[in-house]
Design a protein around this motif. Structure first.
Motif, PDB file in Angstrom:
ATOM      1  N   PHE A 125      10.227 119.820  50.021  1.00  0.00           N
ATOM      2  CA  PHE A 125       9.281 120.282  48.615  1.00  0.00           C
ATOM      3  C   PHE A 125       8.194 121.124  48.797  1.00  0.00           C
ATOM      4  CE2 PHE A 125       7.082 119.374  44.796  1.00  0.00           C
ATOM      5  CZ  PHE A 125       7.698 120.062  43.852  1.00  0.00           C
ATOM      6  N   PRO A 126       7.578 120.748  49.780  1.00  0.00           N
ATOM      7  CA  PRO A 126       6.156 121.465  49.988  1.00  0.00           C
ATOM      8  C   PRO A 126       6.346 122.875  50.312  1.00  0.00           C
ATOM      9  CG  PRO A 126       6.041 119.247  51.200  1.00  0.00           C
ATOM     10  CD  PRO A 126       7.371 119.507  50.612  1.00  0.00           C
ATOM     11  N   ARG A 127       7.458 123.302  51.063  1.00  0.00           N
ATOM     12  CA  ARG A 127       7.826 124.608  51.389  1.00  0.00           C
ATOM     13  C   ARG A 127       8.241 125.303  50.119  1.00  0.00           C
ATOM     14  NH1 ARG A 127      11.801 123.689  56.097  1.00  0.00           N
ATOM     15  NH2 ARG A 127      10.620 121.933  56.560  1.00  0.00           N
ATOM     16  N   TYR A 128       9.156 124.414  49.292  1.00  0.00           N
ATOM     17  CA  TYR A 128       9.526 125.024  47.871  1.00  0.00           C
ATOM     18  C   TYR A 128       8.325 125.278  46.925  1.00  0.00           C
ATOM     19  CZ  TYR A 128      11.079 125.522  43.168  1.00  0.00           C
ATOM     20  OH  TYR A 128      11.436 125.881  41.969  1.00  0.00           O
ATOM     21  N   GLU A 129       7.514 124.587  47.012  1.00  0.00           N
ATOM     22  CA  GLU A 129       6.194 124.911  46.301  1.00  0.00           C
ATOM     23  C   GLU A 129       5.543 126.139  46.501  1.00  0.00           C
ATOM     24  OE1 GLU A 129       3.628 120.981  44.914  1.00  0.00           O
ATOM     25  OE2 GLU A 129       4.225 121.089  47.111  1.00  0.00           O
ATOM     26  N   ARG A 153       6.755 128.441  58.537  1.00  0.00           N
ATOM     27  CA  ARG A 153       8.190 128.005  58.404  1.00  0.00           C
ATOM     28  C   ARG A 153       8.772 128.851  57.550  1.00  0.00           C
ATOM     29  NH1 ARG A 153       9.088 122.404  60.139  1.00  0.00           N
ATOM     30  NH2 ARG A 153      11.326 123.142  59.806  1.00  0.00           N
ATOM     31  N   LEU A 154       8.297 129.162  56.434  1.00  0.00           N
ATOM     32  CA  LEU A 154       9.075 130.001  55.689  1.00  0.00           C
ATOM     33  C   LEU A 154       9.251 131.678  56.048  1.00  0.00           C
ATOM     34  CD1 LEU A 154       7.062 129.053  52.147  1.00  0.00           C
ATOM     35  CD2 LEU A 154       9.472 128.637  52.927  1.00  0.00           C
ATOM     36  N   GLU A 155       8.244 131.875  56.731  1.00  0.00           N
ATOM     37  CA  GLU A 155       8.382 133.222  57.475  1.00  0.00           C
ATOM     38  C   GLU A 155       9.303 133.351  58.487  1.00  0.00           C
ATOM     39  OE1 GLU A 155       5.051 136.731  58.847  1.00  0.00           O
ATOM     40  OE2 GLU A 155       4.564 134.602  59.346  1.00  0.00           O
ATOM     41  N   ALA A 156       9.456 132.317  59.382  1.00  0.00           N
ATOM     42  CA  ALA A 156      10.527 132.117  60.283  1.00  0.00           C
ATOM     43  C   ALA A 156      11.861 132.139  60.007  1.00  0.00           C
ATOM     44  CB  ALA A 156      10.153 130.820  61.142  1.00  0.00           C
ATOM     45  N   ALA A 157      12.129 131.394  58.801  1.00  0.00           N
ATOM     46  CA  ALA A 157      13.439 131.473  58.048  1.00  0.00           C
ATOM     47  C   ALA A 157      13.657 132.700  57.072  1.00  0.00           C
ATOM     48  CB  ALA A 157      13.290 130.474  56.996  1.00  0.00           C
ATOM     49  N   GLY A 158      12.774 133.829  57.186  1.00  0.00           N
ATOM     50  CA  GLY A 158      12.908 134.979  56.746  1.00  0.00           C
ATOM     51  C   GLY A 158      12.892 134.937  55.216  1.00  0.00           C
ATOM     52  N   THR A 178      10.552 137.661  50.393  1.00  0.00           N
ATOM     53  CA  THR A 178      11.755 138.839  50.626  1.00  0.00           C
ATOM     54  C   THR A 178      12.890 138.511  49.618  1.00  0.00           C
ATOM     55  OG1 THR A 178      12.818 137.163  52.213  1.00  0.00           O
ATOM     56  CG2 THR A 178      10.944 138.429  52.901  1.00  0.00           C
ATOM     57  N   GLU A 179      13.865 139.411  49.730  1.00  0.00           N
ATOM     58  CA  GLU A 179      14.936 139.280  48.924  1.00  0.00           C
ATOM     59  C   GLU A 179      15.688 137.952  49.233  1.00  0.00           C
ATOM     60  OE1 GLU A 179      15.819 140.915  46.120  1.00  0.00           O
ATOM     61  OE2 GLU A 179      14.036 141.805  46.389  1.00  0.00           O
ATOM     62  N   LYS A 180      15.833 137.613  50.367  1.00  0.00           N
ATOM     63  CA  LYS A 180      16.389 136.533  50.746  1.00  0.00           C
ATOM     64  C   LYS A 180      15.468 134.982  50.243  1.00  0.00           C
ATOM     65  CE  LYS A 180      17.534 133.514  54.934  1.00  0.00           C
ATOM     66  NZ  LYS A 180      17.620 133.382  56.452  1.00  0.00           N
ATOM     67  N   PRO A 210      -6.107 124.589  54.466  1.00  0.00           N
ATOM     68  CA  PRO A 210      -5.450 125.865  54.845  1.00  0.00           C
ATOM     69  C   PRO A 210      -4.450 125.892  56.093  1.00  0.00           C
ATOM     70  CG  PRO A 210      -7.980 126.147  54.371  1.00  0.00           C
ATOM     71  CD  PRO A 210      -7.679 124.684  54.187  1.00  0.00           C
ATOM     72  N   THR A 211      -4.989 124.863  56.932  1.00  0.00           N
ATOM     73  CA  THR A 211      -4.032 124.829  57.941  1.00  0.00           C
ATOM     74  C   THR A 211      -2.601 124.303  57.486  1.00  0.00           C
ATOM     75  OG1 THR A 211      -5.819 124.228  59.556  1.00  0.00           O
ATOM     76  CG2 THR A 211      -3.685 123.594  60.352  1.00  0.00           C
ATOM     77  N   THR A 212      -2.466 123.339  56.728  1.00  0.00           N
ATOM     78  CA  THR A 212      -1.120 123.000  56.054  1.00  0.00           C
ATOM     79  C   THR A 212      -0.359 124.121  55.512  1.00  0.00           C
ATOM     80  OG1 THR A 212      -2.006 120.858  55.728  1.00  0.00           O
ATOM     81  CG2 THR A 212       0.004 121.442  54.341  1.00  0.00           C
ATOM     82  N   ILE A 213      -1.132 124.967  54.664  1.00  0.00           N
ATOM     83  CA  ILE A 213      -0.407 125.974  53.947  1.00  0.00           C
ATOM     84  C   ILE A 213       0.028 127.006  55.122  1.00  0.00           C
ATOM     85  CG2 ILE A 213      -0.775 128.094  52.507  1.00  0.00           C
ATOM     86  CD1 ILE A 213      -0.622 125.263  50.907  1.00  0.00           C
ATOM     87  N   GLY A 214      -0.860 127.286  56.048  1.00  0.00           N
ATOM     88  CA  GLY A 214      -0.561 128.057  57.138  1.00  0.00           C
ATOM     89  C   GLY A 214       0.651 127.647  57.818  1.00  0.00           C
ATOM     90  N   SER A 215       0.838 126.378  58.085  1.00  0.00           N
ATOM     91  CA  SER A 215       2.206 125.829  58.863  1.00  0.00           C
ATOM     92  C   SER A 215       3.465 126.040  57.713  1.00  0.00           C
ATOM     93  CB  SER A 215       1.924 124.262  58.978  1.00  0.00           C
ATOM     94  OG  SER A 215       0.865 124.345  59.877  1.00  0.00           O
ATOM     95  N   LEU A 216       3.197 125.790  56.591  1.00  0.00           N
ATOM     96  CA  LEU A 216       4.169 126.011  55.617  1.00  0.00           C
ATOM     97  C   LEU A 216       4.650 127.589  55.525  1.00  0.00           C
ATOM     98  CD1 LEU A 216       2.952 123.727  52.755  1.00  0.00           C
ATOM     99  CD2 LEU A 216       4.847 123.079  54.039  1.00  0.00           C
ATOM    100  N   VAL A 217       3.869 128.492  55.406  1.00  0.00           N
ATOM    101  CA  VAL A 217       3.980 129.692  55.402  1.00  0.00           C
ATOM    102  C   VAL A 217       4.816 130.270  56.816  1.00  0.00           C
ATOM    103  CG1 VAL A 217       3.041 131.975  55.338  1.00  0.00           C
ATOM    104  CG2 VAL A 217       2.306 130.348  53.664  1.00  0.00           C
TER     105      VAL A 217
END
Length: 174
Positions: A47-51, A86-91, A110-112, A77-84
């Protein structure tokens, strides 16, 4: 595992103290997050990544400064950085330095990521915690509670038979 439904019948009149309300809200949050994580997990999201993904997706042109994510989600900021990360690694998002202000990092969908956001929103919409009428009443009451700086400000703004309304309080139209 027992649930709130096992503990309280819908017609029970529980203690309406602030402590009881806080405990109930926190228990409800845990139950909701478990259900949300269960439906988001097949999409590779928590859910945090979805947010984060939903905020970036909803932004004009699908681009958000990292600082806006920190402030909007009220996270470190560190928490948001970690979430981003993971999202970036997933494309699902990309991260880049703002050309106009090199001190600022921008997160772009991204489109994905757009497709995943749409699928996640559909999955979340299928989550049902209770019957539709109860969900509507709770939604109104919780939004009223969040919007009011003091409990007195909320009096008169709740619909009749609100679960947050104390039985000794008379509902008056304003």
């Amino acid at each position: 595992m027992s649930t709130a439904r096992d503990t309280l019948a819908c017609d029970d009149a529980p203690d309406l103290s602030a402590t009881t309300l806080v405990a109930a809200v926190l228990q409800a949050q845990k139950a909701i997050l478990r259900q949300l994580d269960a439906v988001l997990s097949p999409l590779g999201l928590s859910f945090p990544r979805y947010e984060v993904l939903a905020l970036v997706s909803a932004a004009p042109e699908g681009v958000v400064p990292m600082v806006r994510l920190w402030r909007t989600l009220d996270r470190h900021p560190t928490t948001i950085g970690s979430l981003v990360d993971r999202l970036e690694a997933a494309g699902l998002v990309t991260r880049a330095t703002n050309r106009a202000d090199r001190r600022e990092t921008l997160v772009a969908i991204t489109e994905k990521g757009r497709g995943t956001t749409s699928a996640a929103a559909s999955a979340i919409d299928q989550v049902s915690m209770a019957d539709a009428d109860l969900m509507r009443r709770l939604s109104v009451d919780l939004r009223t509670l969040i919007a009011c700086p003091t409990p007195e400000d909320a009096i008169g703004d709740r619909p009749p038979h609100s679960p947050l309304e104390h039985p000794d309080t008379k509902h008056t139209a304003s």
